[in-house]
Design an enzyme around this catalytic site. Structure first.
Site, PDB file in Angstrom:
ATOM      1  N   LYS A  75       0.829  -1.213   0.000  1.00 21.70           N
ATOM      2  CA  LYS A  75       0.000   0.000   0.000  1.00 21.70           C
ATOM      3  C   LYS A  75       0.856   1.252   0.000  1.00 21.70           C
ATOM      4  CE  LYS A  75      -4.318  -1.762   1.835  1.00 21.70           C
ATOM      5  NZ  LYS A  75      -5.332  -1.695   2.866  1.00 21.70           N
ATOM      6  N   LYS A 135      -3.936  -9.814  -7.651  1.00 15.30           N
ATOM      7  CA  LYS A 135      -5.257 -10.123  -7.071  1.00 15.30           C
ATOM      8  C   LYS A 135      -6.253  -9.009  -7.419  1.00 15.30           C
ATOM      9  CE  LYS A 135      -5.259  -7.799  -2.796  1.00 15.30           C
ATOM     10  NZ  LYS A 135      -5.337  -7.531  -1.447  1.00 15.30           N
ATOM     11  N   LYS A 170      -9.921  -3.413  -5.008  1.00 15.40           N
ATOM     12  CA  LYS A 170     -10.776  -2.224  -5.143  1.00 15.40           C
ATOM     13  C   LYS A 170      -9.969  -1.023  -5.611  1.00 15.40           C
ATOM     14  CE  LYS A 170     -13.648  -3.265  -1.089  1.00 15.40           C
ATOM     15  NZ  LYS A 170     -12.820  -3.415   0.113  1.00 15.40           N
TER      16      LYS A 170
HETATM   17  P1  TYM Z   1     -10.902  -5.694   2.279  1.00 15.62           P
HETATM   18  O1  TYM Z   1     -11.936  -4.640   2.435  1.00 15.62           O
HETATM   19  O2  TYM Z   1      -9.717  -5.409   1.441  1.00 15.62           O
HETATM   20  O3  TYM Z   1     -11.550  -7.021   1.744  1.00 15.62           O
HETATM   21  C1  TYM Z   1     -12.686  -7.612   2.357  1.00 15.62           C
HETATM   22  C2  TYM Z   1     -12.565  -9.121   2.278  1.00 15.62           C
HETATM   23  O4  TYM Z   1     -12.408  -9.531   0.920  1.00 15.62           O
HETATM   24  C3  TYM Z   1     -11.267 -10.382   0.798  1.00 15.62           C
HETATM   25  N1  TYM Z   1     -10.655 -10.151  -0.527  1.00 15.62           N
HETATM   26  C4  TYM Z   1     -10.476 -11.111  -1.445  1.00 15.62           C
HETATM   27  N2  TYM Z   1     -10.738 -12.428  -1.443  1.00 15.62           N
HETATM   28  C5  TYM Z   1     -10.437 -13.135  -2.565  1.00 15.62           C
HETATM   29  N3  TYM Z   1      -9.880 -12.579  -3.668  1.00 15.62           N
HETATM   30  C6  TYM Z   1      -9.588 -11.257  -3.714  1.00 15.62           C
HETATM   31  N4  TYM Z   1      -9.062 -10.721  -4.809  1.00 15.62           N
HETATM   32  C7  TYM Z   1      -9.887 -10.458  -2.561  1.00 15.62           C
HETATM   33  N5  TYM Z   1      -9.729  -9.133  -2.276  1.00 15.62           N
HETATM   34  C8  TYM Z   1     -10.205  -8.977  -1.027  1.00 15.62           C
HETATM   35  C9  TYM Z   1     -10.336  -9.950   1.914  1.00 15.62           C
HETATM   36  O5  TYM Z   1      -9.434 -10.987   2.242  1.00 15.62           O
HETATM   37  C10 TYM Z   1     -11.330  -9.662   3.025  1.00 15.62           C
HETATM   38  O6  TYM Z   1     -11.669 -10.841   3.702  1.00 15.62           O
HETATM   39  N6  TYM Z   1      -8.163  -5.624   6.444  1.00 15.62           N
HETATM   40  C11 TYM Z   1      -9.425  -6.064   5.888  1.00 15.62           C
HETATM   41  C12 TYM Z   1     -10.628  -5.536   6.626  1.00 15.62           C
HETATM   42  C13 TYM Z   1     -10.644  -5.793   8.091  1.00 15.62           C
HETATM   43  C14 TYM Z   1     -10.925  -7.034   8.721  1.00 15.62           C
HETATM   44  C15 TYM Z   1     -10.886  -6.771  10.106  1.00 15.62           C
HETATM   45  C16 TYM Z   1     -11.162  -8.317   8.237  1.00 15.62           C
HETATM   46  C17 TYM Z   1     -10.470  -4.869   9.077  1.00 15.62           C
HETATM   47  N7  TYM Z   1     -10.626  -5.455  10.268  1.00 15.62           N
HETATM   48  C18 TYM Z   1     -11.089  -7.794  11.048  1.00 15.62           C
HETATM   49  C19 TYM Z   1     -11.372  -9.326   9.183  1.00 15.62           C
HETATM   50  C20 TYM Z   1     -11.350  -9.068  10.545  1.00 15.62           C
HETATM   51  C21 TYM Z   1      -9.506  -5.581   4.459  1.00 15.62           C
HETATM   52  O7  TYM Z   1      -8.875  -4.656   4.051  1.00 15.62           O
HETATM   53  O8  TYM Z   1     -10.437  -6.196   3.729  1.00 15.62           O
END
Ligand code: TYM
Length: 328
Positions: free
Chosen positions: A113, A195, A198
């Site tokens: 990032k 991957k 967003k």
């Molecule tokens: P975020 O918002 O980037 O993504 C949300 C969820 O989607 C999954 N994900 C994917 N899975 C498969 N293929 C992909 N290309 C892909 N891109 C994203 C992520 O693994 C996630 O499960 N740090 C986290 C948010 C967070 C969180 C937490 C998650 C904050 N606190 C506590 C679990 C528990 C994040 O940025 O997710």
């Protein structure tokens, strides 16, 4: 019987895409009956990257509506906005004071990032995993359903909890990641070495859950593949493998059935079939989303109810942590 607790989160930035859905949200929905579920829209994590305030607010509510449209059921799960529960940031501070710099410096997502946002490498971005650990540990979570990219953050969370318990006495439950066998890492359609994300601004990179059928078809038709012209589950054919994974999850068919279906057929036919399966699969979500956004006040009610329910759990853990470290 007391159900095990699930906690997970998602950022309200950009558009929720197929990777988020297949890697996380679909699994949240599918296992709702089995667990005591808490799902969080992590807007405080979102501001580690500069956001337009009005847009962030709008995207937070849009995401809440999409999650409900995906099937998050308020009778089985609690959904809330992270910044509505002050204990998240407060616990993150205490955890910050107990995480060695070296452990935090190993986090690969911070490196990725900060490369993408060289003009705003801030302390919050560095500390992001501590806030994530606080999210999870506040609720004495058993399982955290996430995509593969969150694995390292989960390992840090477990280390933080174990160290805290050792240093101050048993306080936190040690959470376990729940990473799906299929769909844990959905790749970009334009570049299957990256991957789906967003923050990737390229037009044919990802499928948003609210994309129109035309947009979905166009993007799949343009998806990067290879010159083998063989539709088979060969992990070395990364583009085709990615499309096959998406197709398999949406159709529920076995690998053998799918390979037989496309035996001797070109990539053109296969790509259209994948697009059609996705369009069909997203249709009920998009219809529910359209209905939900017309119901004035409903989202606010769901989110404020969610926050007031989870706040009680968060306050209990936070009070115990303060006592443990001598803050009260
Ligand atoms: P975020 O918002 O980037 O993504 C949300 C969820 O989607 C999954 N994900 C994917 N899975 C498969 N293929 C992909 N290309 C892909 N891109 C994203 C992520 O693994 C996630 O499960 N740090 C986290 C948010 C967070 C969180 C937490 C998650 C904050 N606190 C506590 C679990 C528990 C994040 O940025 O997710």
């Amino acid at each position: 019987m007391i159900k095990k607790r699930v906690f997970s989160g998602i950022q309200p930035t950009g558009n929720i895409h197929l990777g988020n859905y297949l890697g996380a949200v679909k699994n949240w929905v599918d296992s709702q009956d089995e667990f005591d579920n808490i799902f969080c829209i992590v807007n405080s994590h979102a501001i580690t990257i500069k956001q337009d305030p009005a847009l962030l607010r709008a995207k937070t509510y849009e995401l809440a509506a999409v999650l409900l449209a995906c099937g998050i059921d308020m009778k089985k799960s609690k959904l809330f906005i992270q910044s509505e529960v002050d204990e998240h940031a407060a616990l993150a501070w205490i955890l910050d004071c107990n995480i060695p710099m070296g452990d935090m410096s190993r986090m690969t997502q911070f490196k990725d990032k900060s490369q993408k946002n060289p003009k705003n490498i801030n302390i919050g971005l560095f500390n992001y995993p501590a806030l994530m650990a606080a999210d999870i540990l506040l609720y004495q979570t058993d399982f955290v359903p996430v995509g593969e990219d969150q694995k390292q953050h989960l390992e840090l969370t477990r280390d933080v909890a174990e160290r805290f318990n050792r240093d101050y006495g048993e306080t936190f439950k040690i959470p376990e990641p729940m990473i799906p066998k299929m769909g844990a890492r959905i790749m970009g359609l334009d570049d299957p070495t990256k991957k789906m994300s967003k923050s990737e601004g390229k037009p044919n990179h990802g499928i948003a859950l609210l994309d129109t059928p035309d947009e979905i078809l166009k993007k799949f038709k343009k998806a990067t593949t290879d010159s083998e012209n063989l539709v088979r589950f060969n992990p070395e054919q990364i583009g085709i493998f990615n499309l096959l994974t998406i197709y398999q999850i949406f159709t529920g068919h076995s690998q053998e059935v799918i390979e037989a279906e496309f035996e001797g057929k070109g990539y053109g036919i296969f790509k259209v079939a994948v697009a059609e399966a996705v369009i069909e699969g997203l249709k009920p979500i998009q219809e529910r989303y359209a209905k939900l956004t017309k119901e004035q006040g409903y989202l606010e009610e769901v989110l404020s109810h969610g926050a007031s329910e989870v706040r009680k759990i968060a306050q209990k853990t936070y009070k115990e942590v303060k006592e443990r470290v001598g803050l009260i």
